[in-house]
Scaffold this active site. Structure first.
Site, PDB file in Angstrom:
ATOM      1  N   HIS A  10       0.715  -1.091  -0.065  1.00 40.51           N
ATOM      2  CA  HIS A  10       0.229   0.048   0.002  1.00 40.51           C
ATOM      3  C   HIS A  10       0.795   1.251   0.019  1.00 40.51           C
ATOM      4  O   HIS A  10       0.529   2.314   0.381  1.00 40.51           O
ATOM      5  CB  HIS A  10      -0.615  -0.134   1.150  1.00 40.51           C
ATOM      6  CG  HIS A  10      -2.011  -0.934   0.945  1.00 40.51           C
ATOM      7  ND1 HIS A  10      -2.950  -1.583   1.991  1.00 40.51           N
ATOM      8  CD2 HIS A  10      -2.567  -1.488  -0.011  1.00 40.51           C
ATOM      9  CE1 HIS A  10      -3.723  -2.291   1.882  1.00 40.51           C
ATOM     10  NE2 HIS A  10      -3.725  -2.542   0.254  1.00 40.51           N
TER      11      HIS A  10
ATOM     12  N   CYS B  38       2.978  17.005 -10.496  1.00 37.83           N
ATOM     13  CA  CYS B  38       4.006  16.557 -11.564  1.00 37.83           C
ATOM     14  C   CYS B  38       4.219  15.301 -11.393  1.00 37.83           C
ATOM     15  O   CYS B  38       5.398  14.848 -11.882  1.00 37.83           O
ATOM     16  CB  CYS B  38       5.273  17.720 -11.533  1.00 37.83           C
ATOM     17  SG  CYS B  38       6.161  17.734  -9.949  1.00 37.83           S
TER      18      CYS B  38
HETATM   19  P1  OAD Z   1      -7.209  -3.993  10.215  1.00 34.10           P
HETATM   20  O1  OAD Z   1      -7.409  -2.728  11.039  1.00 34.10           O
HETATM   21  O2  OAD Z   1      -8.315  -4.233   9.277  1.00 34.10           O
HETATM   22  O3  OAD Z   1      -6.827  -5.353  10.922  1.00 34.10           O
HETATM   23  C1  OAD Z   1      -6.096  -5.476  12.138  1.00 34.10           C
HETATM   24  C2  OAD Z   1      -5.809  -6.918  12.604  1.00 34.10           C
HETATM   25  O4  OAD Z   1      -5.013  -6.842  13.494  1.00 34.10           O
HETATM   26  C3  OAD Z   1      -7.176  -7.310  13.159  1.00 34.10           C
HETATM   27  O5  OAD Z   1      -7.290  -8.702  12.537  1.00 34.10           O
HETATM   28  C4  OAD Z   1      -6.980  -7.648  14.571  1.00 34.10           C
HETATM   29  O6  OAD Z   1      -7.321  -8.788  15.227  1.00 34.10           O
HETATM   30  C5  OAD Z   1      -5.243  -7.864  14.468  1.00 34.10           C
HETATM   31  N1  OAD Z   1      -4.562  -7.161  15.640  1.00 34.10           N
HETATM   32  C6  OAD Z   1      -4.835  -6.189  16.598  1.00 34.10           C
HETATM   33  N2  OAD Z   1      -3.992  -6.180  17.462  1.00 34.10           N
HETATM   34  C7  OAD Z   1      -2.836  -6.952  17.250  1.00 34.10           C
HETATM   35  C8  OAD Z   1      -1.623  -7.672  17.761  1.00 34.10           C
HETATM   36  N3  OAD Z   1      -1.074  -7.014  18.829  1.00 34.10           N
HETATM   37  N4  OAD Z   1      -0.994  -8.229  17.032  1.00 34.10           N
HETATM   38  C9  OAD Z   1      -1.348  -9.108  15.955  1.00 34.10           C
HETATM   39  N5  OAD Z   1      -2.551  -8.618  15.337  1.00 34.10           N
HETATM   40  C10 OAD Z   1      -3.090  -7.621  15.791  1.00 34.10           C
HETATM   41  O7  OAD Z   1      -5.781  -3.815   9.288  1.00 34.10           O
HETATM   42  P2  OAD Z   1      -5.327  -4.336   8.085  1.00 34.10           P
HETATM   43  O8  OAD Z   1      -5.969  -5.890   7.744  1.00 34.10           O
HETATM   44  O9  OAD Z   1      -3.751  -4.083   7.916  1.00 34.10           O
HETATM   45  O10 OAD Z   1      -5.692   0.388   3.881  1.00 34.10           O
HETATM   46  O11 OAD Z   1      -6.092  -3.383   7.184  1.00 34.10           O
HETATM   47  C11 OAD Z   1      -5.892  -3.480   5.460  1.00 34.10           C
HETATM   48  C12 OAD Z   1      -5.918  -2.306   4.995  1.00 34.10           C
HETATM   49  O12 OAD Z   1      -7.166  -1.570   5.354  1.00 34.10           O
HETATM   50  C13 OAD Z   1      -4.700  -1.240   5.359  1.00 34.10           C
HETATM   51  O13 OAD Z   1      -3.816  -1.430   4.750  1.00 34.10           O
HETATM   52  C14 OAD Z   1      -5.502   0.108   5.043  1.00 34.10           C
HETATM   53  C15 OAD Z   1      -6.996  -0.182   5.584  1.00 34.10           C
HETATM   54  O14 OAD Z   1      -7.933   0.586   5.229  1.00 34.10           O
HETATM   55  C16 OAD Z   1      -5.658   1.325   3.080  1.00 34.10           C
HETATM   56  O15 OAD Z   1      -5.809   2.413   3.728  1.00 34.10           O
HETATM   57  C17 OAD Z   1      -5.695   1.257   1.438  1.00 34.10           C
END
Ligand code: OAD
Length: 257
Positions: A126, A137
């Site tokens: 991302h 630009c």
């Molecule tokens: P999410 O916020 O959707 O999910 C976070 C995950 O981390 C969840 O499954 C939690 O259970 C888990 N979690 C929480 N605490 C944790 C810890 N201490 N150790 C391990 N896991 C933990 O985040 P992403 O899946 O990364 O994109 O979200 C994907 C995309 O959605 C992001 O890159 C962003 C967002 O919108 C864009 O902005 C394009």
């Protein structure tokens, strides 16, 4: 499809598999940086609980009102990212690379913490907040060199700067997409850490690995849509606790084999 094992001996099983794997790829999400003080997007305390992503994290919002998106989203995220340091989850993944076990990290995070921890082959799916790109630009510059006293900040050409990161409604950078798909197809274990696996196309990456016979091991305090479908093991807990434990078990394995 068999359910992921979440038994207490899962770490030992995961360590055995990892110690004997040829190629290991990690896919990480916001969860791995939670213990560095960066909130996740979804779930309790998640950013999208406070602000609606479609009105501040969509490309249309950025193009229509960059000042608002900078003020409501980017400025705050940048402060959190600036104050964050790699946690034991990140350093544990570097340790796995040092042990010759982990080959590549594909991350959805824009915080640069894997590189700061030492991992060398990091695919930023991302994009990154470390660079700003001109909306006119296309020139890129290090965020540290950008004058943030005016919001939105501007390029030398007068165009508005934005993070070189993917907003909703935008394509994944071509090279990152191809490299991630290639790495997923070539690994025999995919470690999926701290992602809710809800956002496409990142969420298809573990399926590419599984379709090519890789074992999928998740590290997450909660099950995800992958858990009952394609994961063999779920190491249930925070990355900052589970990854160091896993590294220790792998060391034990390597010493006895
Ligand atoms: P999410 O916020 O959707 O999910 C976070 C995950 O981390 C969840 O499954 C939690 O259970 C888990 N979690 C929480 N605490 C944790 C810890 N201490 N150790 C391990 N896991 C933990 O985040 P992403 O899946 O990364 O994109 O979200 C994907 C995309 O959605 C992001 O890159 C962003 C967002 O919108 C864009 O902005 C394009």
């Amino acid at each position: 499809m068999q359910k992921a094992s979440i038994m207490p001996d899962s770490i030992e099983q995961a360590a055995k598999l990892l110690a004997h794997a040829k190629t290991v790829v990690a896919l990480t999400g916001a969860g791995i940086s939670v213990e560095s003080g960066i909130p996740p997007f979804r779930g309790k305390g998640g950013l999208w609980e406070k602000i609606d992503p479609m009105t501040v994290a969509h490309i249309d919002a950025l193009e229509n009102n960059p000042e608002r998106v900078w003020n409501v989203l980017i400025k705050d995220m940048k402060i959190k990212l600036d104050n964050a340091k790699p946690n034991p989850g990140h350093t544990g993944l570097f340790e796995l690379e040092r042990l010759g076990i982990l080959n590549t990290v594909i991350t959805q995070n824009v915080d640069g913490l894997h590189q700061r921890a030492g991992n060398r082959d990091v695919i930023e799916f991302h994009g990154t907040f470390a660079r700003q790109r001109c909306m006119d630009c296309d020139k890129c510059m290090d965020t540290s060199q950008v004058d943030l006293s005016t919001i939105p900040p501007v390029c030398t050409c007068g165009g508005i700067l934005r993070p070189d990161a993917v907003f909703f409604g935008e394509m994944i950078p071509h090279e990152a997409l191809i490299n991630a798909q290639r790495a997923a197809a070539a690994c025999d274990i995919m470690l999926v850490v701290g992602t809710s696996a809800m956002v496409q196309p990142a969420a298809t990456i573990p399926f590419i690995a599984r379709d090519n016979n890789a074992v999928v091991i998740e590290i997450n305090p909660e099950p995800t849509p992958l858990t009952s479908r394609i994961s063999t093991l779920l190491l249930m807990g925070g990355a900052g606790t589970m990854i160091p434990r896993l590294v220790q078990q792998i060391r034990n394995q390597l010493e006895t084999t």
